[in-house]
Design a protein around this motif. Structure first.
Motif, mmCIF file in Angstrom:
data_model
loop_
_atom_site.group_PDB
_atom_site.id
_atom_site.type_symbol
_atom_site.label_atom_id
_atom_site.label_comp_id
_atom_site.label_asym_id
_atom_site.label_seq_id
_atom_site.Cartn_x
_atom_site.Cartn_y
_atom_site.Cartn_z
ATOM 1 N N ILE A 1 -6.513 -3.573 27.705
ATOM 2 C CA ILE A 1 -7.001 -3.488 29.181
ATOM 3 C C ILE A 1 -6.101 -3.891 30.217
ATOM 4 O O ILE A 1 -5.214 -4.969 30.126
ATOM 5 C CB ILE A 1 -8.242 -4.551 29.367
ATOM 6 C CG1 ILE A 1 -9.248 -4.241 28.250
ATOM 7 C CG2 ILE A 1 -8.823 -4.548 30.816
ATOM 8 C CD1 ILE A 1 -10.385 -5.150 28.404
ATOM 9 N N SER A 2 -5.736 -2.942 31.008
ATOM 10 C CA SER A 2 -4.803 -3.198 32.267
ATOM 11 C C SER A 2 -5.621 -2.780 33.486
ATOM 12 O O SER A 2 -6.270 -1.998 33.550
ATOM 13 C CB SER A 2 -3.501 -2.399 31.905
ATOM 14 O OG SER A 2 -4.026 -0.833 32.018
ATOM 15 N N ALA A 3 -4.766 -3.479 34.370
ATOM 16 C CA ALA A 3 -5.376 -3.213 35.688
ATOM 17 C C ALA A 3 -5.046 -2.001 36.516
ATOM 18 O O ALA A 3 -3.706 -1.666 36.331
ATOM 19 C CB ALA A 3 -4.712 -4.371 36.888
ATOM 20 N N LEU A 4 -5.876 -1.310 37.104
ATOM 21 C CA LEU A 4 -5.550 -0.178 37.717
ATOM 22 C C LEU A 4 -5.258 -0.252 39.269
ATOM 23 O O LEU A 4 -4.729 0.764 39.819
ATOM 24 C CB LEU A 4 -6.859 0.941 37.696
ATOM 25 C CG LEU A 4 -7.109 1.476 36.110
ATOM 26 C CD1 LEU A 4 -8.297 2.389 36.186
ATOM 27 C CD2 LEU A 4 -5.884 2.271 35.778
ATOM 28 N N THR A 5 -5.782 -1.362 39.496
ATOM 29 C CA THR A 5 -5.445 -1.613 41.277
ATOM 30 C C THR A 5 -4.971 -2.940 41.210
ATOM 31 O O THR A 5 -5.140 -4.028 40.215
ATOM 32 C CB THR A 5 -6.772 -1.747 42.072
ATOM 33 O OG1 THR A 5 -7.805 -2.675 41.487
ATOM 34 C CG2 THR A 5 -7.211 -0.253 42.290
ATOM 35 N N LYS A 6 -4.225 -3.336 42.170
ATOM 36 C CA LYS A 6 -3.855 -4.822 42.309
ATOM 37 C C LYS A 6 -4.621 -5.289 42.943
ATOM 38 O O LYS A 6 -5.853 -5.353 43.538
ATOM 39 C CB LYS A 6 -2.776 -4.601 43.423
ATOM 40 C CG LYS A 6 -1.529 -3.991 43.164
ATOM 41 C CD LYS A 6 -0.214 -4.911 42.472
ATOM 42 C CE LYS A 6 0.884 -4.150 42.604
ATOM 43 N NZ LYS A 6 1.323 -3.412 41.372
ATOM 44 N N ALA B 1 -1.945 5.684 33.724
ATOM 45 C CA ALA B 1 -2.927 6.378 33.145
ATOM 46 C C ALA B 1 -4.118 5.543 32.187
ATOM 47 O O ALA B 1 -3.240 4.279 32.026
ATOM 48 C CB ALA B 1 -2.409 7.739 32.532
ATOM 49 N N LEU B 2 -5.047 6.033 31.575
ATOM 50 C CA LEU B 2 -5.614 5.374 30.416
ATOM 51 C C LEU B 2 -4.651 5.471 29.407
ATOM 52 O O LEU B 2 -4.776 6.387 28.711
ATOM 53 C CB LEU B 2 -6.982 5.919 30.326
ATOM 54 C CG LEU B 2 -7.998 5.964 31.571
ATOM 55 C CD1 LEU B 2 -9.001 6.884 31.303
ATOM 56 C CD2 LEU B 2 -8.535 4.361 31.492
ATOM 57 N N ARG B 3 -3.850 4.555 29.286
ATOM 58 C CA ARG B 3 -2.818 4.367 28.436
ATOM 59 C C ARG B 3 -3.416 4.302 26.861
ATOM 60 O O ARG B 3 -4.268 3.515 26.491
ATOM 61 C CB ARG B 3 -1.631 3.469 28.619
ATOM 62 C CG ARG B 3 -0.882 3.800 29.470
ATOM 63 C CD ARG B 3 0.293 2.967 29.645
ATOM 64 N NE ARG B 3 -0.281 1.576 29.635
ATOM 65 C CZ ARG B 3 0.447 0.472 29.472
ATOM 66 N NH1 ARG B 3 1.638 0.393 28.838
ATOM 67 N NH2 ARG B 3 -0.357 -0.637 29.544
ATOM 68 N N ARG B 4 -2.848 5.128 25.917
ATOM 69 C CA ARG B 4 -3.105 4.891 24.650
ATOM 70 C C ARG B 4 -2.340 3.805 24.062
ATOM 71 O O ARG B 4 -0.989 4.198 24.402
ATOM 72 C CB ARG B 4 -3.010 6.144 23.703
ATOM 73 C CG ARG B 4 -3.953 7.377 24.313
ATOM 74 C CD ARG B 4 -4.104 8.321 23.425
ATOM 75 N NE ARG B 4 -5.500 9.001 23.453
ATOM 76 C CZ ARG B 4 -6.107 9.652 22.438
ATOM 77 N NH1 ARG B 4 -5.425 9.433 21.418
ATOM 78 N NH2 ARG B 4 -7.304 9.798 22.569
#
Lengths: 280, 436
Positions: B407-412, B430-433
């Motif tokens: 899970i990573s942030a898309l916005t600050k 991007a929605l990283r794999r």
């Protein structure tokens, strides 16, 4: 104890049979309605068949009567004489054969749902009554064409229709129940209908038989055992204003045979109906 | 305690079976001769045998009970339902029923293919015992449940099988009898439909009506029913709480811990037969319990009576709801007469915890000669792996391959955004794999 208490035991007839029959009266109508709806699906001329069929039969029968020089009483046109007989005969023959096969063709219902089985053959007869009404209108039109006015005897017609219904129901129930166990009756039914046409006064009249010099007097009583004789003579007598004879003794004998058939049919049907699902 | 709504006392149902010693080839002449003789009496060479479909069965059902009736094929479940539905009379004993009964022994009884959906709703409702006004008042509900509103005036012969089944069940589900009798209707339709049906049946039972339900689906009966009846060869062998009855059914079926005998094929003259099936793990030996993610073997013992050119043995793994998960075939091979064992090695295991069923088949030249559905079952246990604590059962999915979630942030976060409003926006992640 609820009013819906049901006790299931081997051999015991249902005590509430006739009440059940009333409860399921809706199904009675629905089955008849289904048969009417389905009847002429996927036919090109559809409902026109119910007019065409009686006309074709009528034409054939009138031709046969003419061919065999059956005697026409008084001023009655031959076509009307034959029409008055074709009307009950067609009703009986279709009702009888449809009722006889009704249980077999509804076997999927019999093995999956409970209802008084009597409903199935009885509802097929209702469908035949609708055909009868259409044919009846044709006969009325025919009378108009010939400027033939029936008299007050016409009012008695429902009684004779009832007699035709009793005959068809009684014999239909008996054969339908037998058919469940012995499929042989499936082949016997068309034969009965075919032979019935030749021994019933459709192309000819009862007077032809009674006045025939060639038939020995000693066997003429056999003729009256045909329950259709009473029905057809009655129809002619009503529709043609008494120009044909309604032989009292003959009529009583064949009416008695009709009633006997009804009693035997219902009793045999009721006795075997609980086991239908096991043998069908 | 309320009086029982259904009382069954020493109920029995017998059938006469006729055995004919018939020749392989029958001539029309013989058939006709048989017919003539057979019309009035039994012909020679014919023996009769009495078959007891139900034998001395007694039980009571209280109002509001939800009764699950289970047992193997031929145990008498359907016969019992047919007697209770008044379709067939008992041969002995007595049944007392205090209430209006509606039975649903088949989905779509009396449906006519030529009639439209609308017409069939009325017809089928009447056949199931509803009055015209009752059907009319529920019509919209039925249509909504079946999801066929666009096809109401189409003949049902043009319906897809799914639509057909949905419509048929919808009509039956809106019956309001005091006692509802249901036979294995969940065997048809897809998983979504089965879920919906089960939900509907639960709400019917919730309204205080009595439900009698026959099923082979242990999961469904356990969810729906509070009391159970177990039939075996026409006799009632267990009754009581549903869990207990299911437990005794499963333990009765499972011969000696993980080894399941298979009934002989129904057809005669087949070249061989499956004898039994067992499931075993490398560590634990034969057992019907397999720890999650550990390899296991399915072994099928069978008998071959004559040499076969092209034998294939197959195993199908299914969920409790009959959804196929995996089918494994052996390579076709020539096989000599005698006893044989086929072992199916399942090494890369990804089955989630839960109960699975096995279907076994043998075929020669692609013609199946013994097919045993529901021949055995095994349970994948999740308790062994503490690290996989998220795996509960296959309700969250059937397979458990190794997968990672990042899970990573898309916005600050808001406070960072306001501080660096003049700085150029960072590239959109991007929605990283996860890297392999």
């Amino acid at each position: 104890m609820s009013k819906h208490r049901i006790v299931l035991e081997p051999g015991s007839a249902d005590r509430h049979y006739w009440r059940d029959l009333w409860t399921y009266r809706g199904l009675f109508g629905f089955l008849a309605w289904r048969d009417v709806l389905v009847r002429y699906k996927q036919t090109a001329i559809g409902i026109a068949w119910s007019v065409l069929k009686p006309l074709l039969t009528l034409g054939t029968m009138a031709f046969l009567g003419w061919l065999f020089e059956s005697k026409v009483p008084g001023d009655v046109p031959r076509l009307l004489l034959v029409a008055a007989a074709t009307l009950p005969w067609t009703f009986f023959s279709t009702a009888f054969s449809e009722a006889s096969n009704s249980l077999i063709s509804n076997s999927n219902l019999l093995t999956k749902v409970y209802f008084p089985r009597l409903i199935v053959p009885a509802s097929t007869i209702i469908v035949c009554l609708i055909d009868f009404l259409i044919s009846f209108v044709i006969v009325l039109v025919l009378m108009g064409v010939y400027c033939f006015t029936p008299d007050a005897r016409l009012l008695l017609l429902p009684l004779f229709l009832l007699l035709a219904l009793v005959t068809a129901l009684g014999s239909g129930l008996l054969i339908a129940a037998l058919n469940v166990k012995y499929r042989d009756f499936r082949y016997i039914v068309p034969f009965i209908v075919q032979a019935g046409l030749y021994v019933s006064p459709v192309a000819f009249t009862s007077a032809d038989i009674r006045n025939s010099a060639r038939i020995p007097e000693a066997v003429k009583w056999l003729y009256d055992l045909n329950p259709l004789v009473g029905v057809i003579d009655g129809f002619r007598w009503c529709l043609l204003g008494g120009r044909t004879e309604l032989h009292t003794q003959g009529f009583l004998v064949s009416t008695a045979v009709s009633l006997l058939l009804l009693v035997v049919g219902i009793r045999y049907f009721r006795r075997t109906e609980r086991g239908f699902a096991d043998v069908i | 305690m309320a009086a029982p709504i259904i009382t069954v006392e020493h109920l029995g149902k017998r059938f006469q079976l006729r055995h004919k010693q018939h020749e392989r080839y029958t001539a029309l002449r013989d058939v006709m001769a048989e017919r003539v003789k057979g019309l009035f009496r039994r012909s020679a060479g014919e023996t009769t045998e009495e078959f007891r479909a139900l034998d001395d069965v007694s039980f009571t059902v209280n109002a509001g009970d939800r009764v699950g009736i289970i047992g193997r094929n031929g145990a008498g479940k359907s016969t019992l339902l047919k007697i209770l539905s008044r379709i067939t009379p008992p041969s002995s004993g007595r049944v007392t029923i205090d209430g209006r009964v509606a039975s649903l022994l088949e989905v779509g009884t009396g449906f006519h293919p030529e009639l439209s959906g609308r017409e069939n709703i009325f017809l089928n409702g009447a056949i199931l015992g509803m009055s015209r006004t009752e059907i009319a008042s529920k019509f919209d509900e039925i249509v909504a449940f079946a999801e066929v509103d666009r096809f109401l005036d189409t003949p049902v012969k043009r319906y897809s099988s799914g639509m057909y089944v949905r419509l048929a069940f919808a009509v039956a589900a809106h019956l309001e009898p005091e006692i509802l009798i249901v036979d294995e209707v969940l065997a048809v339709g897809d998983a979504e439909f089965q879920r919906k049906c089960l939900g509907k049946m639960r709400s019917v039972a919730g309204e205080g009506r009595t439900v009698l339900f026959v099923s082979h689906n242990m999961d469904a009966v356990q969810k729906l029913c509070n009391t159970g009846l177990l039939l075996n060869k026409g006799r009632l062998i267990a009754s009581g709480s549903m869990e207990d009855v299911v437990r005794s059914y499963l333990s009765a079926r499972d011969g000696s811990n993980g080894r399941f005998e298979v009934a002989p094929p129904k057809e005669e003259g087949v070249p061989g037969a499956i004898i039994d099936v067992s499931v075993s793990t490398r560590e634990g030996g034969v057992s019907s319990e397999v720890p999650v993610l550990s390899p296991f073997e399915i072994s099928v013992r069978f008998r071959i009576d004559r040499e076969l050119e092209h034998l294939i043995a197959a195993v199908g793994i299914l969920t409790q709801l009959d959804m196929p998960v995996r089918t494994i075939w052996s390579a076709p091979q020539r096989i000599a007469p005698g006893m044989h064992e086929a072992v199916f090695h399942i090494d890369d295991v990804m089955l989630a915890a839960g109960r699975f069923k096995l279907t076994i088949g043998l075929s020669n030249h692609e013609r199946s000669f013994h097919h045993a559905e529901d021949a055995a079952w095994f349970e994948v246990l999740d308790a062994a792996r503490a690290t996989e604590s998220r795996i509960v059962n296959y309700r969250s999915g059937l397979v458990l391959n190794q997968s990672r979630v990042d899970i990573s942030a898309l916005t600050k976060p808001p406070h960072e955004q306001s501080r660096q409003s003049n700085a150029p926006a960072p590239p959109e992640p991007a929605l990283r794999r996860p890297a392999a």
